[in-house]
Design a protein around this motif. Sequence first.
Motif, PDB file in Angstrom:
ATOM      1  N   LYS A   1       0.860  -1.177   0.000  1.00 45.95           N
ATOM      2  CA  LYS A   1       0.000   0.000   0.000  1.00 45.95           C
ATOM      3  C   LYS A   1       0.903   1.234   0.000  1.00 45.95           C
ATOM      4  O   LYS A   1       1.746   1.382   0.896  1.00 45.95           O
ATOM      5  N   ILE A   2       0.693   2.109  -0.991  1.00 47.84           N
ATOM      6  CA  ILE A   2       1.621   3.216  -1.219  1.00 47.84           C
ATOM      7  C   ILE A   2       0.849   4.521  -1.382  1.00 47.84           C
ATOM      8  O   ILE A   2      -0.145   4.577  -2.106  1.00 47.84           O
ATOM      9  N   VAL A   3       1.330   5.584  -0.710  1.00 45.67           N
ATOM     10  CA  VAL A   3       0.806   6.934  -0.883  1.00 45.67           C
ATOM     11  C   VAL A   3       1.757   7.693  -1.796  1.00 45.67           C
ATOM     12  O   VAL A   3       2.975   7.624  -1.618  1.00 45.67           O
ATOM     13  N   VAL A   4       1.206   8.417  -2.754  1.00 42.22           N
ATOM     14  CA  VAL A   4       2.018   9.213  -3.687  1.00 42.22           C
ATOM     15  C   VAL A   4       1.725  10.695  -3.461  1.00 42.22           C
ATOM     16  O   VAL A   4       0.564  11.107  -3.423  1.00 42.22           O
ATOM     17  N   TRP A   5       2.792  11.476  -3.317  1.00 43.62           N
ATOM     18  CA  TRP A   5       2.679  12.939  -3.215  1.00 43.62           C
ATOM     19  C   TRP A   5       3.300  13.556  -4.459  1.00 43.62           C
ATOM     20  O   TRP A   5       4.485  13.377  -4.735  1.00 43.62           O
ATOM     21  N   ALA A   6       2.505  14.309  -5.212  1.00 42.84           N
ATOM     22  CA  ALA A   6       3.025  15.016  -6.379  1.00 42.84           C
ATOM     23  C   ALA A   6       2.041  16.113  -6.759  1.00 42.84           C
ATOM     24  O   ALA A   6       0.960  16.231  -6.180  1.00 42.84           O
ATOM     25  N   HIS A   7       2.407  16.900  -7.727  1.00 43.38           N
ATOM     26  CA  HIS A   7       1.564  18.011  -8.167  1.00 43.38           C
ATOM     27  C   HIS A   7       0.301  17.488  -8.842  1.00 43.38           C
ATOM     28  O   HIS A   7       0.299  16.409  -9.437  1.00 43.38           O
ATOM     29  N   ASN A   8      -0.767  18.281  -8.746  1.00 42.00           N
ATOM     30  CA  ASN A   8      -2.015  17.924  -9.422  1.00 42.00           C
ATOM     31  C   ASN A   8      -1.797  17.588 -10.895  1.00 42.00           C
ATOM     32  O   ASN A   8      -2.463  16.699 -11.446  1.00 42.00           O
ATOM     33  N   SER A   9      -0.896  18.307 -11.548  1.00 42.01           N
ATOM     34  CA  SER A   9      -0.684  18.102 -12.982  1.00 42.01           C
ATOM     35  C   SER A   9      -0.120  16.715 -13.283  1.00 42.01           C
ATOM     36  O   SER A   9      -0.284  16.211 -14.396  1.00 42.01           O
ATOM     37  N   HIS A  10       0.511  16.079 -12.296  1.00 44.55           N
ATOM     38  CA  HIS A  10       1.002  14.705 -12.469  1.00 44.55           C
ATOM     39  C   HIS A  10      -0.037  13.670 -12.035  1.00 44.55           C
ATOM     40  O   HIS A  10      -0.066  12.569 -12.583  1.00 44.55           O
ATOM     41  N   LEU A  11      -0.863  14.006 -11.067  1.00 43.55           N
ATOM     42  CA  LEU A  11      -1.725  12.991 -10.455  1.00 43.55           C
ATOM     43  C   LEU A  11      -3.168  13.018 -10.923  1.00 43.55           C
ATOM     44  O   LEU A  11      -3.899  12.049 -10.742  1.00 43.55           O
ATOM     45  N   GLY A  12      -3.637  14.141 -11.485  1.00 46.09           N
ATOM     46  CA  GLY A  12      -4.968  14.155 -12.074  1.00 46.09           C
ATOM     47  C   GLY A  12      -4.914  13.525 -13.457  1.00 46.09           C
ATOM     48  O   GLY A  12      -3.968  13.746 -14.227  1.00 46.09           O
ATOM     49  N   ASP A  13      -5.898  12.732 -13.811  1.00 43.65           N
ATOM     50  CA  ASP A  13      -5.892  11.994 -15.074  1.00 43.65           C
ATOM     51  C   ASP A  13      -5.757  12.952 -16.259  1.00 43.65           C
ATOM     52  O   ASP A  13      -6.616  13.805 -16.504  1.00 43.65           O
ATOM     53  N   ALA A  14      -4.669  12.810 -17.027  1.00 46.90           N
ATOM     54  CA  ALA A  14      -4.392  13.708 -18.147  1.00 46.90           C
ATOM     55  C   ALA A  14      -5.488  13.684 -19.197  1.00 46.90           C
ATOM     56  O   ALA A  14      -5.688  14.665 -19.920  1.00 46.90           O
ATOM     57  N   ARG A  15      -6.215  12.577 -19.305  1.00 46.68           N
ATOM     58  CA  ARG A  15      -7.248  12.456 -20.330  1.00 46.68           C
ATOM     59  C   ARG A  15      -8.409  13.412 -20.093  1.00 46.68           C
ATOM     60  O   ARG A  15      -9.218  13.635 -21.005  1.00 46.68           O
ATOM     61  N   SER A  16      -8.485  13.996 -18.888  1.00 39.80           N
ATOM     62  CA  SER A  16      -9.563  14.933 -18.569  1.00 39.80           C
ATOM     63  C   SER A  16      -9.086  16.378 -18.564  1.00 39.80           C
ATOM     64  O   SER A  16      -9.744  17.244 -18.001  1.00 39.80           O
ATOM     65  N   THR A  17      -7.942  16.630 -19.183  1.00 39.53           N
ATOM     66  CA  THR A  17      -7.380  17.978 -19.238  1.00 39.53           C
ATOM     67  C   THR A  17      -6.916  18.292 -20.662  1.00 39.53           C
ATOM     68  O   THR A  17      -7.011  17.454 -21.568  1.00 39.53           O
ATOM     69  N   HIS A  18      -6.369  19.491 -20.817  1.00 44.03           N
ATOM     70  CA  HIS A  18      -5.824  19.924 -22.106  1.00 44.03           C
ATOM     71  C   HIS A  18      -4.654  19.064 -22.551  1.00 44.03           C
ATOM     72  O   HIS A  18      -4.283  19.061 -23.731  1.00 44.03           O
ATOM     73  N   MET A  19      -4.062  18.313 -21.625  1.00 39.92           N
ATOM     74  CA  MET A  19      -2.864  17.543 -21.943  1.00 39.92           C
ATOM     75  C   MET A  19      -3.115  16.523 -23.042  1.00 39.92           C
ATOM     76  O   MET A  19      -2.224  16.225 -23.843  1.00 39.92           O
ATOM     77  N   VAL A  20      -4.331  16.001 -23.079  1.00 40.52           N
ATOM     78  CA  VAL A  20      -4.621  14.956 -24.059  1.00 40.52           C
ATOM     79  C   VAL A  20      -4.484  15.485 -25.480  1.00 40.52           C
ATOM     80  O   VAL A  20      -4.058  14.756 -26.389  1.00 40.52           O
ATOM     81  N   ARG A  21      -4.802  16.767 -25.685  1.00 41.36           N
ATOM     82  CA  ARG A  21      -4.694  17.346 -27.028  1.00 41.36           C
ATOM     83  C   ARG A  21      -3.239  17.503 -27.460  1.00 41.36           C
ATOM     84  O   ARG A  21      -2.942  17.531 -28.654  1.00 41.36           O
ATOM     85  N   ALA A  22      -2.360  17.632 -26.480  1.00 45.73           N
ATOM     86  CA  ALA A  22      -0.934  17.785 -26.785  1.00 45.73           C
ATOM     87  C   ALA A  22      -0.215  16.444 -26.869  1.00 45.73           C
ATOM     88  O   ALA A  22       1.003  16.402 -27.065  1.00 45.73           O
ATOM     89  N   GLY A  23      -0.945  15.355 -26.692  1.00 43.26           N
ATOM     90  CA  GLY A  23      -0.325  14.039 -26.734  1.00 43.26           C
ATOM     91  C   GLY A  23       0.408  13.667 -25.462  1.00 43.26           C
ATOM     92  O   GLY A  23       1.286  12.801 -25.472  1.00 43.26           O
ATOM     93  N   GLU A  24       0.053  14.326 -24.358  1.00 43.92           N
ATOM     94  CA  GLU A  24       0.725  14.074 -23.084  1.00 43.92           C
ATOM     95  C   GLU A  24      -0.070  13.104 -22.217  1.00 43.92           C
ATOM     96  O   GLU A  24      -1.307  13.156 -22.163  1.00 43.92           O
ATOM     97  N   ILE A  25       0.658  12.255 -21.534  1.00 44.23           N
ATOM     98  CA  ILE A  25       0.071  11.379 -20.518  1.00 44.23           C
ATOM     99  C   ILE A  25       0.632  11.829 -19.167  1.00 44.23           C
ATOM    100  O   ILE A  25       1.495  12.702 -19.100  1.00 44.23           O
ATOM    101  N   ASN A  26       0.135  11.234 -18.081  1.00 43.19           N
ATOM    102  CA  ASN A  26       0.747  11.530 -16.780  1.00 43.19           C
ATOM    103  C   ASN A  26       0.605  10.345 -15.845  1.00 43.19           C
ATOM    104  O   ASN A  26      -0.026   9.328 -16.184  1.00 43.19           O
ATOM    105  N   LEU A  27       1.199  10.492 -14.689  1.00 45.86           N
ATOM    106  CA  LEU A  27       1.212   9.406 -13.714  1.00 45.86           C
ATOM    107  C   LEU A  27      -0.200   9.030 -13.291  1.00 45.86           C
ATOM    108  O   LEU A  27      -0.510   7.841 -13.134  1.00 45.86           O
ATOM    109  N   GLY A  28      -1.072  10.030 -13.102  1.00 46.66           N
ATOM    110  CA  GLY A  28      -2.435   9.740 -12.688  1.00 46.66           C
ATOM    111  C   GLY A  28      -3.165   8.864 -13.684  1.00 46.66           C
ATOM    112  O   GLY A  28      -3.892   7.926 -13.298  1.00 46.66           O
TER     113      GLY A  28
END
Length: 450
Positions: A286-313
């Motif tokens: 069981k692991i807790v991850v601390w990082a910025h919202n931009s890394h942990l919020g699902d990229a598919r629900s943000t502008h990142m998807v249009r730029a071809g970016e994925i993220n940890l979330g």
Amino acid sequence: MRSDPATSTTAALAFTCRSVAQRLAGTAADFDPVLDLIGQARIVLLGEGSHGTHEFYRVRAEITKRLIRDAGFRAVAVEADWPDAHRVNRYVRGRGDDQDATEALAGFQRFPQWMWRNADVLDFVGWLRSWNDERKHDARAGFHGLDLYSLHRSMQEVVEHLRVIDPEAARRAQERYACFDDYGDDPQAYGHVAALELSAPCERAVLSQLVELQRSAAEYASRDGRLDPDHQFVAEQNARLVVDAEQYYRAMFRGRATSWNLRDRHMMSVLQALDAHLSRPKHAAKIVVWAHNSHLGDARSTHMVRAGEINLGQLVRERYEGESVSIGFTTFAGTVTAASDWGEPAERKVVRDALPGSWERLLHDVGMGNIFLDLRRLRAPWFASTSLLERAIGVIYRPETERASHYFPADLAHQFDAILHYDRTRAVEPLERTAGWEKGEFPETYPSAL
């Protein structure tokens, strides 16, 4: 007179949020609904809307303490370099040479130092050491880094590890890593030259070193047992970091999406390696991850998807479907510790009131102050179809260009599973407080936004 459709939609969103929001009273009971939402999840992502807000650090720490105490979590993985975090890990597990938490955090010397050398992290590291001191080795919780900026430090750690157990292998490692010597201490210089030459002069060398270290693992494990049992795992993570960092610095000059994706895929690979290393038969880690919202919020629900970016979330949701929960943190206004440009001193800056049309303004307009919002209750099609702006403050904050520099469109209801909104927040306190930080910034000197 007709009403503005956008205003009507925002008002409806605020009404819906108000109907499900839970007010945070500033007591330990605030986190009961958070723990209820987490339930049986074993990968918990705790974000932050900035890298310099006291409330985000403090609340993440308090939730993490509950998860360690009450839910059997045994690792905290943070947006930090592996070697620096491993020094903290050794301290909290009672294995290092540092005498206190302040010394244990001394490895965080690279900009931005305040991200981890601050009062809230200091308190958490001290608490974690005290918690672990009262428990057997296999019940202790660790502190680990996910990031990949420590190219030279990780090479040094690999060589030092091998000098203890295999001096000849250490010599080979040093020769392989010497390919970076011509580029100085700045890995970006290597990346720039490699990009111009359209070649990767060190790629084969770092891959060879990782492969040799992995192939020798069984032999090293069969030795007399005097080594720390985690040494091989730690060394392999450093060697893998060198491989990924070499690719990352080359990619920096070939477009943001490529380098961003390499970085977040690296963080995912470290998380999966930790999961495999810490899991036991019938007892998954069981692991807790601390990082910025931009890394942990699902990229598919943000502008990142249009730029071809994925993220940890996104990667975590795909890999740990049904086993993970992501919680973002937002603020409406206050102060923040940030720099005006990369490498510049930390300042205590005023955070502007969130812009109209943003999620932060919407959550402020709910009128309940600090709130917890279970976003899974808001995933009705009409809600999720509305994309508002979301603010992201990293280690740099430029209020004079805030709209362009720090806002992006996002579908919050699918980006996270829940949000903790702290309406007015204050800057995190660096362990080294400069005169400029102490003086701070005042609203009357605040620049107008463009």
